[in-house]
Design a protein around this motif. Structure first.
Motif, PDB file in Angstrom:
ATOM      1  N   THR A  55       0.904  -1.084   0.098  1.00 51.17           N
ATOM      2  CA  THR A  55       0.000   0.029  -0.138  1.00 51.17           C
ATOM      3  C   THR A  55       1.016   1.196  -0.182  1.00 51.17           C
ATOM      4  N   LYS A  97       2.350   1.673  -3.291  1.00 50.63           N
ATOM      5  CA  LYS A  97       1.079   2.275  -4.435  1.00 50.63           C
ATOM      6  C   LYS A  97       1.093   3.860  -4.037  1.00 50.63           C
ATOM      7  N   ASN A  98       1.010   4.087  -2.819  1.00 53.18           N
ATOM      8  CA  ASN A  98       0.941   5.534  -2.454  1.00 53.18           C
ATOM      9  C   ASN A  98       2.056   6.474  -2.859  1.00 53.18           C
ATOM     10  N   HIS A 126       4.181   5.757  -5.294  1.00 61.46           N
ATOM     11  CA  HIS A 126       3.907   5.959  -6.885  1.00 61.46           C
ATOM     12  C   HIS A 126       3.076   6.954  -7.140  1.00 61.46           C
ATOM     13  N   GLU A 168       7.904   1.146  -9.563  1.00 63.03           N
ATOM     14  CA  GLU A 168       7.289   0.169 -10.439  1.00 63.03           C
ATOM     15  C   GLU A 168       7.922  -1.175 -10.140  1.00 63.03           C
ATOM     16  N   LEU A 198       7.194  -2.540  -6.956  1.00 61.95           N
ATOM     17  CA  LEU A 198       5.717  -3.090  -6.893  1.00 61.95           C
ATOM     18  C   LEU A 198       5.584  -4.356  -7.590  1.00 61.95           C
ATOM     19  N   ALA A 247       2.572  -6.718  -7.185  1.00 63.23           N
ATOM     20  CA  ALA A 247       1.521  -6.150  -7.063  1.00 63.23           C
ATOM     21  C   ALA A 247       1.655  -5.008  -8.182  1.00 63.23           C
ATOM     22  N   GLN A 248       0.639  -4.138  -8.592  1.00 58.66           N
ATOM     23  CA  GLN A 248       0.570  -3.260  -9.538  1.00 58.66           C
ATOM     24  C   GLN A 248       0.340  -2.056  -9.070  1.00 58.66           C
ATOM     25  N   LYS A 249       0.658  -0.891  -9.832  1.00 52.50           N
ATOM     26  CA  LYS A 249       0.460   0.403  -9.465  1.00 52.50           C
ATOM     27  C   LYS A 249      -0.886   0.752  -9.223  1.00 52.50           C
ATOM     28  N   SER A 250      -1.735   1.748  -8.622  1.00 56.59           N
ATOM     29  CA  SER A 250      -2.999   1.930  -8.473  1.00 56.59           C
ATOM     30  C   SER A 250      -3.226   2.982  -9.495  1.00 56.59           C
ATOM     31  N   LYS A 266      -5.410   5.986  -7.877  1.00 58.64           N
ATOM     32  CA  LYS A 266      -4.488   6.672  -7.102  1.00 58.64           C
ATOM     33  C   LYS A 266      -3.724   7.511  -7.941  1.00 58.64           C
ATOM     34  N   ASP A 267      -3.059   7.045  -9.010  1.00 57.79           N
ATOM     35  CA  ASP A 267      -2.170   7.792  -9.569  1.00 57.79           C
ATOM     36  C   ASP A 267      -2.871   8.987 -10.338  1.00 57.79           C
TER      37      ASP A 267
END
Length: 168
Positions: free
Chosen positions: A10, A13-14, A16, A58, A61, A66-69, A72-73
């Motif tokens: 998490t 992702k945040n 990123h 990236e 992740l 996991a993958q980026k969100s 959120k991006d």
């Protein structure tokens, strides 16, 4: 996935999304700076660093499965655009941008320190090294901004007193 891993992913992702926000804040600044070439040059350098930071995130992740969100991006990028537009109307835009950039760098520093702590807790020395590289870039930018806030403010005031376009 453990709770620790979930928190770490998490955070990645945040971070990123946060870096996309940074791009949205810096890109318009770089495009509009005319009377402050040293500021434009340093922002452009940090813009390139930020693009590298996104790639590193990236990679982390991907390693974590996991993958980026994208949501959120997009949201954070839009927030950065709105923040950048807010200063456009200010007669002292360059000074206000300097304040905001300084604050944002410290937000990023805190985020990377948190991620490093999580990577250490998982004994992931590769992630620690990668995140430390980014942290060092953010600290360097923060230090540059800190050192240059006073001279930039005085340069702005001097240009203003001379009746020259001083906004950016």
């Amino acid at each position: 996935m453990t709770k620790l891993s979930e928190i770490y992913v998490t955070g990645l992702k945040n971070a990123h999304a946060m870096e996309h926000e940074a791009l949205a804040i810096m890109e318009p600044q770089v495009a509009s700076i005319k009377n402050y070439p040293e500021v434009a040059q340093r922002l452009q350098q940090h813009l390139e660093e930020t693009k590298g930071q996104i790639l590193r995130l990236e990679s982390l992740l991907e390693r974590a499965g996991a993958q980026k969100s994208a949501l959120k991006d997009i949201a954070m990028g839009a927030g950065g655009t709105i923040a950048a537009l807010g200063h456009k109307l200010a007669p002292d835009e360059i000074v206000k941008n300097s304040f905001a950039n300084f604050a944002f760098e410290h937000y990023e520093i805190a985020a990377y320190k948190s991620l490093i702590a999580l990577a250490r807790a998982q004994n992931d020395s590769d992630a620690v090294a990668t995140l430390t590289t980014t942290l060092d870039e953010e600290i360097a930018m923060s230090e540059w901004l800190d050192y240059n806030i006073e001279p930039l403010t005085l340069q702005f005031a001097t240009l203003r007193e001379q009746g020259l376009h001083s906004k950016n």
